[in-house]
Scaffold this active site. Structure first.
Site, PDB file in Angstrom:
ATOM      1  N   GLU A  15       2.089   4.447   3.016  1.00 46.80           N
ATOM      2  CA  GLU A  15       1.719   3.719   4.133  1.00 46.80           C
ATOM      3  C   GLU A  15       3.737   3.676   4.516  1.00 46.80           C
ATOM      4  OE1 GLU A  15      -0.425  -0.665   4.624  1.00 46.80           O
ATOM      5  OE2 GLU A  15      -2.368   1.008   4.855  1.00 46.80           O
TER       6      GLU A  15
ATOM      7  N   HIS B  49       2.992  -2.659   6.794  1.00 46.38           N
ATOM      8  CA  HIS B  49       1.741  -1.808   7.249  1.00 46.38           C
ATOM      9  C   HIS B  49       1.735  -0.446   8.033  1.00 46.38           C
ATOM     10  CE1 HIS B  49      -0.535  -4.594   4.191  1.00 46.38           C
ATOM     11  NE2 HIS B  49       0.066  -5.026   4.310  1.00 46.38           N
TER      12      HIS B  49
ATOM     13  N   GLU C 171       1.003  -3.980  11.668  1.00 48.79           N
ATOM     14  CA  GLU C 171       0.884  -3.150  11.263  1.00 48.79           C
ATOM     15  C   GLU C 171       1.043  -1.987  12.859  1.00 48.79           C
ATOM     16  OE1 GLU C 171      -1.395  -2.128   9.144  1.00 48.79           O
ATOM     17  OE2 GLU C 171      -2.341  -4.109   8.659  1.00 48.79           O
TER      18      GLU C 171
ATOM     19  N   HIS D 218       1.066  -1.356  -0.020  1.00 47.30           N
ATOM     20  CA  HIS D 218       0.082   0.351   0.357  1.00 47.30           C
ATOM     21  C   HIS D 218       0.917   0.855   0.095  1.00 47.30           C
ATOM     22  CE1 HIS D 218      -3.540  -2.202   2.316  1.00 47.30           C
ATOM     23  NE2 HIS D 218      -3.167  -3.078   0.688  1.00 47.30           N
TER      24      HIS D 218
END
Length: 672
Positions: free
Chosen positions: A363, A456, A527, A360
């Site tokens: 990010e 991420h 994350e 992504h």
């Protein structure tokens, strides 16, 4: 201009002369014949066809595309791969910076912002306002700016800004570009500002955000980089006052919307609200150039520079090769890190850990964690040398270089979320996922694959945490919790925030497909919050680049404990987990919160419907006397709920919004 963004709020961005129609070719992302012929005659550079990206500027490092205008005055926007074009940012992390406000303060900021917008809409601004002061597609992007207007632009690598409208002498409404070849994903912003008046207080409002929830409503502040301050050794710092995030008066029809309001031929599709990120900004220096961003930028060019430096100081423990090329023709790097001094048979017998990042593109904190991992694993420390003797690391530091260069938030050049293409990836639209999965399948078939972790960033939750997959058939119970427990030695990691559930919405993402199809118990997503932590010494403060790099460096001792021959630490962790959580494992009830706005939008609508339908009364189990004497406990979030209701009522009166949203959930969580 009374609606500052007009059609540019929506992802299908086109330019047209007044009174002209948009051709079907342009709506579908194809260039009109005249524009295409003109472009091919003028320039042979590689371009990325899209509906919503910036026009070209004269940049020697840029691979250009243009927005050509046909005889009918129709322009066909094309996406531009720009490399460089911005200042060389220094990495000088400041001390941890505090969050901006609590939920109650956020509620008052929202109320003031709504009233201010209402007053503007019903008033008549002087001096020809509002006016467009920046348009990325225009031949002269600042053609209508006044002499004292701020000069905005995003014509550099990873930049994202579509249009700016000056709505008051010191107030500007900004519109972001959607991801190329999509109709959404407006979240990442990264732009440049010049021509400021020192000590003036400006209001900046980004009016086409799409997520119903954001950490900006829980105290997060934007990032600012001043070239004047950089000369004194100051890098990216948090900025802005009165930061708030709320639903505004603009709406759109989601592409995934299948439900319609009403019935019959006149039924119309349900509309969703755009959201505004608003903050005030004081710029202290005259003749300065400043950059504003959602998170610490880390571009494709920065990666290439970093890898070149890494090769010169790694001592021969890194081999750099090409995994594949992206759809846009950019090299996708594959690094192999191990002790190559051993014989070939010994190297082949080692287990392999695969780590990837930036699937992504918005990010960017994932790249800073990757930087920390690369620095640590290639260092000359005792732990790093031991790890390289026991393990091979296959590292893909940037899975989506096209999206990173274009300034996308979630998708690649083809308009696809690459982390939802793992189940059956196709080589043409998703070459990076196709080749990475093929490599991992070959390792799994040889029983070499030990671990997969995809890095991420998260825009809606605090802390740094993992998502795993529970219930592996070929591994002991709680195997999926070993590596997160090892990572918890890092002070920034939240073990309590980890989740191991596999939701239906994640069936096609990397960690779930690798777990299910390749039978790998150690399959994770790591994350990192864009904001900061809510526990420990760093609570109520922002993360900076040093925190992210420390988290990446924590992979070295964690992986070493996972592969060391005695397995003492692993056995101890499994024994503790068996003893402490026999029936309700830690973190198993945590929601695997999807960071995609379409999923969150559906959940927000569902919550609104449940709230609108009153629940039936529940009979009390207490005796009558006990029920009469015992007071009902007041919910801890009552003040936040009351503030949300007041804001909703105010918005209805001031802006005539048919269904204004309550405050985002993060504000209510912060109040609790």
């Amino acid at each position: 201009l009374r609606c500052p963004a007009d059609e540019t709020l929506h992802a299908e961005l086109v330019l047209r002369a007044e009174g002209s129609e948009v051709s079907k070719e342009t709506r579908e992302g194809k260039q009109p014949k005249e524009a295409k012929e003109a472009r091919e005659a003028k320039e042979g550079g590689r371009e990325a066809r899209g509906l919503d990206a910036s026009s070209s500027s004269s940049d020697d490092e840029a691979t250009r595309g243009r927005s050509e205008t046909s005889a009918e005055g129709i322009a066909a926007p094309t996406a531009v791969f720009r490399l460089g074009g911005h200042d060389a940012f220094i990495d000088a992390a400041p001390p941890p910076e505090p969050l901006s406000a609590d939920a109650r303060s956020h509620a008052s900021h929202v109320a003031r912002a709504i009233v201010s917008e209402a007053e503007r809409l019903v008033s008549r601004e002087p001096n020809g306002l509002p006016r467009v002061v920046y348009d990325a597609f225009a031949p002269d992007c600042h053609a209508h700016a006044a002499e004292d207007s701020l000069r905005f632009d995003a014509q550099f690598e990873s930049g994202n800004l579509r249009r700016v409208v000056q709505v008051a002498p010191f107030a500007y409404d900004l519109v972001l570009s959607c991801d190329v070849n999509t109709r959404g994903h407006t979240q990442w912003f990264f732009f440049r500002v010049r021509n400021m008046s020192p000590r003036a207080k400006y209001r900046i409002a980004i009016v086409n955000m799409m997520k119903p929830d954001s950490l900006f409503s829980a105290g997060m502040r934007p990032l600012l980089y001043s070239t004047t301050d950089a000369a004194r050794g100051v890098g990216w710092v948090r900025c802005g006052e009165n930061v708030c995030y709320f639903a505004n008066q603009y709406t759109y029809v989601p592409t995934s919307s299948k439900k319609k309001k009403g019935s019959g031929a006149g039924a119309r599709e349900a509309a969703a609200s755009y959201y505004t990120l608003s903050f005030t900004l004081t710029l202290p220096h005259a003749d300065d150039t400043v950059y504003l961003a959602q998170c610490y930028p880390y571009t494709y060019s920065m990666l290439r520079t970093s890898l070149a430096d890494l090769g010169g100081r790694s001592g021969g423990c890194v081999r750099r090769e090409t995994l594949t090329s992206s759809v846009g023709g950019h090299v996708v790097e594959l690094l192999t890190v191990t002790d190559f001094g051993a014989n070939e048979a010994e190297i082949r017998a080692r287990k392999v850990a695969v780590v990837s990042a930036r699937v992504h593109p918005g990010e960017s904190n994932a790249s800073w964690m990757m930087q920390g991992l690369l620095d640590a694993v290639t260092s000359n420390s005792v732990e790093a040398r031991d790890l390289r003797r026991h393990l091979v690391l296959k590292i893909v530091p940037m899975l989506n270089p096209d999206g990173v260069i274009l300034g996308n938030y979630r998708c690649g050049l083809a308009g696809l979320d690459l982390n939802r293409q793992w189940s059956e990836p196709l080589e043409a639209p998703t070459p990076t996922i196709f080749h990475l999965k093929r490599m991992m399948r070959a390792l799994a078939e040889q029983d070499q694959l030990l671990l997969f972790c995809d890095l991420h960033g998260h825009s809606r939750k605090p802390n740094i945490f993992t998502y795993g997959c529970e219930g592996s058939k070929n591994a002991p119970r709680f195997t999926e919790r070993i590596f997160p427990t090892l990572l918890a030695d890092c002070a920034h990691f939240s073990l309590a925030g980890c989740s191991y559930k596999v939701l239906r919405s994640k069936e096609t993402c990397g960690r779930v497909v690798v777990w299910r199809q390749l039978g790998l118990a150690h399959s994770f997503t790591l994350e990192a919050s864009f904001c900061g932590a809510d526990f420990g010494d760093g609570a109520a403060h922002h993360f900076n680049t040093s925190h992210f790099k420390q988290m990446g460096a924590a992979f070295v001792p964690a992986l070493l404990a996972l592969v060391e021959p005695s397995q003492a630490r692993v056995s101890s962790i499994l024994a503790e987990l068996e003893a402490s959580v026999p029936s309700a494992p830690l973190g198993s009830d945590e929601e695997d919160v999807d960071d995609d706005e379409s999923t969150h939008r559906r959940r927000a609508v569902s919550r609104g419907r449940r709230a609108a339908k009153p629940a039936p009364p529940v009979p009390s189990r207490r005796k009558p006397a006990e029920a009469a004497t015992k007071k009902k406990k007041k919910p801890a979030s009552a003040s936040a709920s009351a503030s949300a209701a007041q804001i909703s009522a105010l918005a209805s009166r001031a802006l005539s919004v048919s269904s204004p949203r309550d405050l985002p959930r993060s504000a209510d969580r912060a109040a609790r």
